[in-house]
Design a protein around this motif. Structure first.
Motif, PDB file in Angstrom:
ATOM      1  N   PHE A  23      -0.613 -17.962  32.938  1.00  0.00           N
ATOM      2  CA  PHE A  23       0.404 -17.282  33.726  1.00  0.00           C
ATOM      3  C   PHE A  23      -0.227 -16.048  34.347  1.00  0.00           C
ATOM      4  O   PHE A  23      -0.853 -15.259  33.650  1.00  0.00           O
ATOM      5  N   LEU A  24      -0.061 -15.873  35.627  1.00  0.00           N
ATOM      6  CA  LEU A  24      -0.540 -14.677  36.311  1.00  0.00           C
ATOM      7  C   LEU A  24       0.678 -13.860  36.706  1.00  0.00           C
ATOM      8  O   LEU A  24       1.513 -14.303  37.488  1.00  0.00           O
ATOM      9  N   THR A  25       0.793 -12.676  36.121  1.00  0.00           N
ATOM     10  CA  THR A  25       1.936 -11.809  36.401  1.00  0.00           C
ATOM     11  C   THR A  25       1.492 -10.366  36.293  1.00  0.00           C
ATOM     12  O   THR A  25       0.386 -10.070  35.860  1.00  0.00           O
ATOM     13  N   ARG A  26       2.361  -9.469  36.665  1.00  0.00           N
ATOM     14  CA  ARG A  26       2.036  -8.038  36.598  1.00  0.00           C
ATOM     15  C   ARG A  26       2.513  -7.475  35.268  1.00  0.00           C
ATOM     16  O   ARG A  26       3.591  -7.822  34.798  1.00  0.00           O
ATOM     17  N   SER A  27       1.698  -6.604  34.679  1.00  0.00           N
ATOM     18  CA  SER A  27       2.023  -6.043  33.379  1.00  0.00           C
ATOM     19  C   SER A  27       1.275  -4.729  33.176  1.00  0.00           C
ATOM     20  O   SER A  27       0.341  -4.412  33.900  1.00  0.00           O
ATOM     21  N   THR A  28       1.697  -3.980  32.153  1.00  0.00           N
ATOM     22  CA  THR A  28       1.014  -2.747  31.785  1.00  0.00           C
ATOM     23  C   THR A  28       0.177  -2.914  30.531  1.00  0.00           C
ATOM     24  O   THR A  28      -0.343  -1.933  30.003  1.00  0.00           O
ATOM     25  N   VAL A  29       0.042  -4.152  30.043  1.00  0.00           N
ATOM     26  CA  VAL A  29      -0.717  -4.399  28.821  1.00  0.00           C
ATOM     27  C   VAL A  29      -2.186  -4.021  29.043  1.00  0.00           C
ATOM     28  O   VAL A  29      -2.750  -4.227  30.115  1.00  0.00           O
ATOM     29  N   LYS A  30      -2.798  -3.439  28.005  1.00  0.00           N
ATOM     30  CA  LYS A  30      -4.205  -3.054  28.064  1.00  0.00           C
ATOM     31  C   LYS A  30      -5.031  -4.142  27.399  1.00  0.00           C
ATOM     32  O   LYS A  30      -4.762  -4.541  26.277  1.00  0.00           O
ATOM     33  N   THR A  31      -6.028  -4.638  28.107  1.00  0.00           N
ATOM     34  CA  THR A  31      -6.882  -5.696  27.581  1.00  0.00           C
ATOM     35  C   THR A  31      -8.335  -5.256  27.607  1.00  0.00           C
ATOM     36  O   THR A  31      -8.711  -4.367  28.366  1.00  0.00           O
ATOM     37  N   LYS A  32      -9.131  -5.906  26.765  1.00  0.00           N
ATOM     38  CA  LYS A  32     -10.559  -5.603  26.721  1.00  0.00           C
ATOM     39  C   LYS A  32     -11.384  -6.674  27.418  1.00  0.00           C
ATOM     40  O   LYS A  32     -12.527  -6.441  27.763  1.00  0.00           O
ATOM     41  N   SER A  33     -10.791  -7.854  27.630  1.00  0.00           N
ATOM     42  CA  SER A  33     -11.561  -8.933  28.240  1.00  0.00           C
ATOM     43  C   SER A  33     -10.980  -9.305  29.605  1.00  0.00           C
ATOM     44  O   SER A  33      -9.836  -9.004  29.915  1.00  0.00           O
ATOM     45  N   THR A  34     -11.812  -9.958  30.392  1.00  0.00           N
ATOM     46  CA  THR A  34     -11.407 -10.424  31.718  1.00  0.00           C
ATOM     47  C   THR A  34     -11.779 -11.898  31.836  1.00  0.00           C
ATOM     48  O   THR A  34     -12.643 -12.399  31.094  1.00  0.00           O
ATOM     49  N   ARG A  35     -11.122 -12.578  32.760  1.00  0.00           N
ATOM     50  CA  ARG A  35     -11.418 -13.992  32.995  1.00  0.00           C
ATOM     51  C   ARG A  35     -11.173 -14.295  34.464  1.00  0.00           C
ATOM     52  O   ARG A  35     -10.282 -13.737  35.086  1.00  0.00           O
ATOM     53  N   GLU A  36     -11.969 -15.208  34.994  1.00  0.00           N
ATOM     54  CA  GLU A  36     -11.806 -15.600  36.389  1.00  0.00           C
ATOM     55  C   GLU A  36     -10.725 -16.675  36.481  1.00  0.00           C
ATOM     56  O   GLU A  36     -10.692 -17.622  35.694  1.00  0.00           O
ATOM     57  N   TYR A  37      -9.834 -16.504  37.453  1.00  0.00           N
ATOM     58  CA  TYR A  37      -8.727 -17.442  37.657  1.00  0.00           C
ATOM     59  C   TYR A  37      -8.465 -17.557  39.146  1.00  0.00           C
ATOM     60  O   TYR A  37      -8.198 -16.550  39.806  1.00  0.00           O
ATOM     61  N   GLU A  38      -8.569 -18.761  39.663  1.00  0.00           N
ATOM     62  CA  GLU A  38      -8.366 -19.059  41.080  1.00  0.00           C
ATOM     63  C   GLU A  38      -9.206 -18.165  41.994  1.00  0.00           C
ATOM     64  O   GLU A  38      -8.730 -17.616  42.986  1.00  0.00           O
ATOM     65  N   GLY A  39     -10.458 -17.960  41.606  1.00  0.00           N
ATOM     66  CA  GLY A  39     -11.399 -17.235  42.445  1.00  0.00           C
ATOM     67  C   GLY A  39     -11.397 -15.731  42.309  1.00  0.00           C
ATOM     68  O   GLY A  39     -12.162 -15.050  42.992  1.00  0.00           O
ATOM     69  N   SER A  40     -10.561 -15.167  41.476  1.00  0.00           N
ATOM     70  CA  SER A  40     -10.530 -13.713  41.276  1.00  0.00           C
ATOM     71  C   SER A  40     -10.631 -13.386  39.797  1.00  0.00           C
ATOM     72  O   SER A  40     -10.290 -14.199  38.936  1.00  0.00           O
ATOM     73  N   GLU A  41     -11.089 -12.193  39.495  1.00  0.00           N
ATOM     74  CA  GLU A  41     -11.241 -11.715  38.115  1.00  0.00           C
ATOM     75  C   GLU A  41     -10.013 -10.903  37.723  1.00  0.00           C
ATOM     76  O   GLU A  41      -9.608  -9.986  38.433  1.00  0.00           O
ATOM     77  N   TYR A  42      -9.407 -11.259  36.575  1.00  0.00           N
ATOM     78  CA  TYR A  42      -8.198 -10.584  36.104  1.00  0.00           C
ATOM     79  C   TYR A  42      -8.359 -10.173  34.643  1.00  0.00           C
ATOM     80  O   TYR A  42      -9.093 -10.824  33.894  1.00  0.00           O
ATOM     81  N   PRO A  43      -7.668  -9.124  34.209  1.00  0.00           N
ATOM     82  CA  PRO A  43      -7.614  -8.835  32.775  1.00  0.00           C
ATOM     83  C   PRO A  43      -6.971 -10.025  32.056  1.00  0.00           C
ATOM     84  O   PRO A  43      -6.019 -10.626  32.561  1.00  0.00           O
ATOM     85  N   TYR A  44      -7.491 -10.373  30.890  1.00  0.00           N
ATOM     86  CA  TYR A  44      -7.088 -11.585  30.173  1.00  0.00           C
ATOM     87  C   TYR A  44      -6.411 -11.227  28.864  1.00  0.00           C
ATOM     88  O   TYR A  44      -6.896 -10.392  28.102  1.00  0.00           O
ATOM     89  N   TYR A  45      -5.247 -11.873  28.579  1.00  0.00           N
ATOM     90  CA  TYR A  45      -4.520 -11.626  27.337  1.00  0.00           C
ATOM     91  C   TYR A  45      -4.036 -12.965  26.777  1.00  0.00           C
ATOM     92  O   TYR A  45      -3.193 -13.624  27.390  1.00  0.00           O
ATOM     93  N   PRO A  46      -4.557 -13.408  25.603  1.00  0.00           N
ATOM     94  CA  PRO A  46      -4.109 -14.682  25.019  1.00  0.00           C
ATOM     95  C   PRO A  46      -2.790 -14.509  24.268  1.00  0.00           C
ATOM     96  O   PRO A  46      -2.537 -13.470  23.650  1.00  0.00           O
ATOM     97  N   LEU A  47      -1.949 -15.543  24.323  1.00  0.00           N
ATOM     98  CA  LEU A  47      -0.658 -15.552  23.629  1.00  0.00           C
ATOM     99  C   LEU A  47      -0.592 -16.739  22.679  1.00  0.00           C
ATOM    100  O   LEU A  47      -1.183 -17.785  22.930  1.00  0.00           O
ATOM    101  N   ASP A  48       0.152 -16.587  21.584  1.00  0.00           N
ATOM    102  CA  ASP A  48       0.385 -17.699  20.674  1.00  0.00           C
ATOM    103  C   ASP A  48       1.550 -18.556  21.153  1.00  0.00           C
ATOM    104  O   ASP A  48       1.509 -19.779  21.056  1.00  0.00           O
ATOM    105  N   VAL A  49       2.609 -17.913  21.625  1.00  0.00           N
ATOM    106  CA  VAL A  49       3.819 -18.626  22.027  1.00  0.00           C
ATOM    107  C   VAL A  49       4.324 -18.050  23.338  1.00  0.00           C
ATOM    108  O   VAL A  49       4.334 -16.841  23.530  1.00  0.00           O
ATOM    109  N   SER A  50       4.724 -18.925  24.238  1.00  0.00           N
ATOM    110  CA  SER A  50       5.370 -18.522  25.482  1.00  0.00           C
ATOM    111  C   SER A  50       6.455 -19.544  25.794  1.00  0.00           C
ATOM    112  O   SER A  50       6.717 -20.448  25.003  1.00  0.00           O
ATOM    113  N   SER A  51       7.057 -19.433  26.952  1.00  0.00           N
ATOM    114  CA  SER A  51       8.097 -20.387  27.323  1.00  0.00           C
ATOM    115  C   SER A  51       7.537 -21.797  27.498  1.00  0.00           C
ATOM    116  O   SER A  51       8.276 -22.773  27.436  1.00  0.00           O
TER     117      SER A  51
END
Length: 93
Positions: A23-51
């Motif tokens: 899921f790509l969305t806007r947030s204020t969460v602070k992350t330490k890792s990044t990952r490339e998604y659809e050609g751009s680099e974004y801060p990355y946050y793994p989740l256990d459960v989502s919708s």
């Protein structure tokens, strides 16, 4: 507006690890890792459960236990309490 009091509001890539959905969305969460998604680099946050993986949203039913908690506990740990199992007492008589 006052300066330097608001958190950094940025696009973040959330990853539901159970359903393997991104899921790509806007947030204020602070992350330490990044990952490339659809050609751009974004801060990355793994989740256990989502919708995408929660049973309420997916419609999947969980198997419920027919026996109670006490019966389940006694079934698992009844032999540790010094009591003999019913099969052992019948064989001894």
């Amino acid at each position: 507006m006052r300066k330097d009091i608001h958190p950094n509001y940025q696009e973040v890539l959330f990853h539901d690890t159970n359903a393997d959905v991104f899921f790509l969305t806007r947030s204020t969460v602070k992350t330490k890792s990044t990952r490339e998604y659809e050609g751009s680099e974004y801060p990355y946050y793994p989740l256990d459960v989502s919708s995408a993986s929660h049973p309420f949203y997916t419609g999947e039913q969980r198997k419920t236990s027919t026996e109670g908690r006490v019966a389940s506990f006694n079934k698992r740990f009844g032999a540790f309490g010094g009591r003999k199992k019913a099969a052992d007492t019948d064989a001894a008589e």
